[in-house]
Design a protein around this motif. Structure first.
Motif, short mmCIF file in Angstrom:
data_model
loop_
_atom_site.label_atom_id
_atom_site.label_comp_id
_atom_site.label_asym_id
_atom_site.label_seq_id
_atom_site.Cartn_x
_atom_site.Cartn_y
_atom_site.Cartn_z
N ALA A 182 -4.37 4.18 -11.64
CA ALA A 182 -4.43 2.76 -11.30
C ALA A 182 -3.98 2.52 -9.86
CB ALA A 182 -3.56 1.96 -12.27
N ALA A 183 -2.91 3.21 -9.46
CA ALA A 183 -2.43 3.07 -8.08
C ALA A 183 -3.47 3.57 -7.09
CB ALA A 183 -1.12 3.84 -7.92
N LEU A 184 -4.10 4.70 -7.40
CA LEU A 184 -5.14 5.24 -6.52
C LEU A 184 -6.31 4.28 -6.41
CD1 LEU A 184 -6.01 7.68 -4.81
CD2 LEU A 184 -7.01 8.67 -6.89
N ALA A 185 -6.70 3.67 -7.54
CA ALA A 185 -7.79 2.69 -7.53
C ALA A 185 -7.45 1.51 -6.63
CB ALA A 185 -8.08 2.22 -8.95
N LEU A 186 -6.23 1.01 -6.76
CA LEU A 186 -5.84 -0.15 -5.96
C LEU A 186 -5.79 0.18 -4.48
CD1 LEU A 186 -3.19 -1.53 -8.42
CD2 LEU A 186 -5.33 -2.64 -7.79
N LEU A 187 -5.49 1.42 -4.15
CA LEU A 187 -5.52 1.84 -2.75
C LEU A 187 -6.93 1.81 -2.18
CD1 LEU A 187 -3.03 4.87 -2.64
CD2 LEU A 187 -2.83 2.72 -1.36
N THR A 188 -7.92 2.06 -3.01
CA THR A 188 -9.31 2.11 -2.54
C THR A 188 -10.03 0.79 -2.67
OG1 THR A 188 -10.16 2.84 -4.70
CG2 THR A 188 -9.45 4.55 -3.15
N PHE A 189 -9.38 -0.20 -3.28
CA PHE A 189 -10.03 -1.50 -3.51
C PHE A 189 -10.21 -2.26 -2.21
CE2 PHE A 189 -9.52 -6.10 -4.39
CZ PHE A 189 -10.69 -6.31 -5.10
N ARG A 198 0.83 -1.20 0.00
CA ARG A 198 0.00 0.00 0.00
C ARG A 198 0.87 1.26 0.00
NH1 ARG A 198 -5.21 -0.11 0.74
NH2 ARG A 198 -5.21 1.95 1.70
N ARG A 199 1.99 1.18 0.68
CA ARG A 199 2.89 2.33 0.70
C ARG A 199 3.42 2.63 -0.70
NH1 ARG A 199 8.24 2.94 4.62
NH2 ARG A 199 8.83 5.05 3.92
N ALA A 200 3.73 1.58 -1.45
CA ALA A 200 4.23 1.78 -2.81
C ALA A 200 3.15 2.38 -3.71
CB ALA A 200 4.72 0.46 -3.39
N TYR A 201 1.92 1.86 -3.59
CA TYR A 201 0.83 2.42 -4.40
C TYR A 201 0.57 3.88 -4.02
CZ TYR A 201 -0.35 -2.18 -6.27
OH TYR A 201 -0.32 -3.38 -6.93
N ALA A 202 0.62 4.18 -2.73
CA ALA A 202 0.41 5.56 -2.29
C ALA A 202 1.49 6.48 -2.84
CB ALA A 202 0.39 5.62 -0.76
N ARG A 203 2.71 6.00 -2.89
CA ARG A 203 3.80 6.82 -3.41
C ARG A 203 3.61 7.06 -4.91
NH1 ARG A 203 7.76 3.51 -2.53
NH2 ARG A 203 8.00 4.17 -0.36
N VAL A 204 3.26 6.02 -5.65
CA VAL A 204 3.04 6.16 -7.10
C VAL A 204 1.90 7.13 -7.37
CG1 VAL A 204 2.30 4.98 -9.21
CG2 VAL A 204 3.98 3.91 -7.70
N ALA A 205 0.79 6.97 -6.65
CA ALA A 205 -0.37 7.85 -6.87
C ALA A 205 -0.02 9.29 -6.54
CB ALA A 205 -1.54 7.38 -6.01
N ALA A 206 0.65 9.53 -5.43
CA ALA A 206 0.96 10.90 -5.01
C ALA A 206 1.90 11.58 -5.99
CB ALA A 206 1.56 10.89 -3.61
N ILE A 207 2.94 10.87 -6.41
CA ILE A 207 3.92 11.48 -7.31
C ILE A 207 3.34 11.65 -8.71
CG2 ILE A 207 6.16 11.16 -8.44
CD1 ILE A 207 7.10 9.72 -5.90
#
Length: 439
Positions: free
Chosen positions: A337-344, A282-291
């Protein structure tokens, strides 16, 4: 962009897109995020969820193309209003939606290619033959959609590019990424050459200049009236107009095939790397989405603001829509896609409903086209709605998608169009009912 007018412009990208959903018979395994078929074939809930978000989002991008003259998709000067709420609607759509949902679909199309081929080969069949047969059927369905329902079809284009993309399926992840970048750069180089002519001392030919003005600016009044008359007439008149004006999928392959191929290869790489299937932290997805979103969405806002400041000059609209936007779009789609996976959340509430909409995304995509055809041509509403008012339709259509999709997938193995696609590709009618759970 998903997707713009099919006017044989030298460079264009259409607003519509679709990712073919998986067609495996499924049984629900609650609380897992994965659905299993009667043949123990796993279903990846994360892919369904992203696909569901994409099919809902693509509606926002496509609404102007359903309801307004084709040129209005890119330029609000062409039709539908460009002041006040209409300008805000165009700006928000350009920054947050236009092209990004098509990017998601293209990525997911590439991922699904690998999934289908790998599973066919695991079952002892030729993965390449299965894939190419599916592409042939998809191409035929796309032609029906293009000429009888909506000029913004992307299915036939995806079928052609998908047939080419199978040449890359054996490449490792790093080479998939490399070719994705190379094809995008080549596409941007070709588009940049056209833009250089528009702004430079060497203008394009008169025919090319007219096509660009018609596609990204304001078409001649007689052309607009002819389009309005055709799409406010009967369904037969609309179909006749599409037949003579929609162009050929082969034209679209030349116009933006490299861009689509680049996105599909990116999706293959993202699938192989486990990014699209929820295997990262989740940390990796959050980093990808934020950047990704923190960098690219402000850039899109600057591009959109300059479009407004330029008075929607057709040269800048061309540059923004086919060069600057696509250049940063892959990063934005990865961020989404990263943001979506964070909310899944596997099989819970909204996630379950959105994933169900993604499982029958093909049916939702074509069903939306049919509803819009009946509304804007069948009820003679084409070109009569201001741009901003079109978006009032989105919650209604989303509600329909989120209501019928879970009901359907609980009872049937495939969506209606998914079933037809699978049956035609396999040469036999597939069973539709979900078999009862054992015990």
């Amino acid at each position: 962009m998903a997707n713009g007018p099919r006017r044989r412009a030298p460079v264009a990208a259409l607003p519509s897109t679709i990712l073919p959903p998986s067609s495996w018979r499924t049984l629900a395994l609650r609380r897992t995020g994965v659905r299993m078929s009667s043949s123990a074939t796993p279903r990846i809930g994360q892919l369904d969820y992203i696909r569901g978000i994409a099919v809902m989002g693509i509606l926002l991008a496509n609404l102007p193309a359903f309801a307004l003259p084709a040129a209005a998709y890119f330029s609000p000067l062409a039709w539908g209003g460009h002041q006040g709420a209409d300008r805000i609607a165009w700006f928000v759509n350009f920054v947050a939606v236009e092209g990004k949902m098509r990017g998601l679909f293209s990525m997911l199309f590439g991922a699904s290619m690998l999934l289908v081929i790998d599973r066919a080969e695991a079952a002892g069949r030729s993965g390449l033959r299965v894939h190419l047969t599916r592409m042939a059927v998809l191409f035929a369905i796309g032609l029906v959609h293009l000429y009888l329902i909506w000029w913004g079809d992307i299915l036939a284009h995806y079928a052609l590019v998908g047939a080419i993309a199978c040449l890359f399926i054996r490449l490792p992840t790093r080479l998939l990424l490399l070719f994705s970048v190379l094809f995008l750069l080549l596409d941007l180089l070709m588009s940049g050459g056209v833009a250089a002519m528009l702004y430079g001392a060497t203008p394009p030919s008169a025919d090319m200049l007219e096509e660009i003005r018609n596609a990204f600016g304001i078409p001649p009044r007689p052309a607009l009236i002819a389009e309005l008359t055709a799409y406010r007439g009967t369904l037969a008149q609309a179909a006749a107009y599409r037949w003579s004006h929609a162009g050929s999928p082969l034209d679209e392959l030349w116009i933006f095939g490299l861009q689509t191929l680049s996105a599909m290869l990116l999706g293959m790489a993202a699938y192989r790397a486990g990014f699209l299937t929820g295997q990262w932290s989740r940390r990796a997805y959050a980093r990808v989405a934020a950047i990704a979103l923190g960098v690219t969405l402000p850039l899109y806002a600057l591009i959109g603001a300059h479009s407004i400041a330029s008075g929607f000059d057709y040269r800048w609209i061309f540059t923004a829509s086919v060069i600057l936007g696509p250049a940063i779009r892959p990063v934005t789609t990865l961020g989404y896609a990263a943001l979506a996976l964070l909310t899944f959340r596997a099989d819970r509430g909204a996630s379950a409903r959105i994933a169900a909409a993604g499982r029958v995304a093909f049916s939702n995509y074509l069903g939306t086209s049919i509803v819009m055809l009946l509304l804007f041509t069948g009820l003679h509403q084409f070109g009569r709605w201001p741009r901003a008012s079109l978006y009032l339709l989105a919650p209604v259509m989303w509600g329909i998608m989120l209501a019928w999709s879970p009901w359907w997938v609980d009872r049937f193995a495939y969506g209606p169009m998914e079933w037809l696609w699978r049956s035609l590709a396999r040469g036999r009618w597939e069973p539709m009912r979900v078999p009862p759970a054992p015990g």
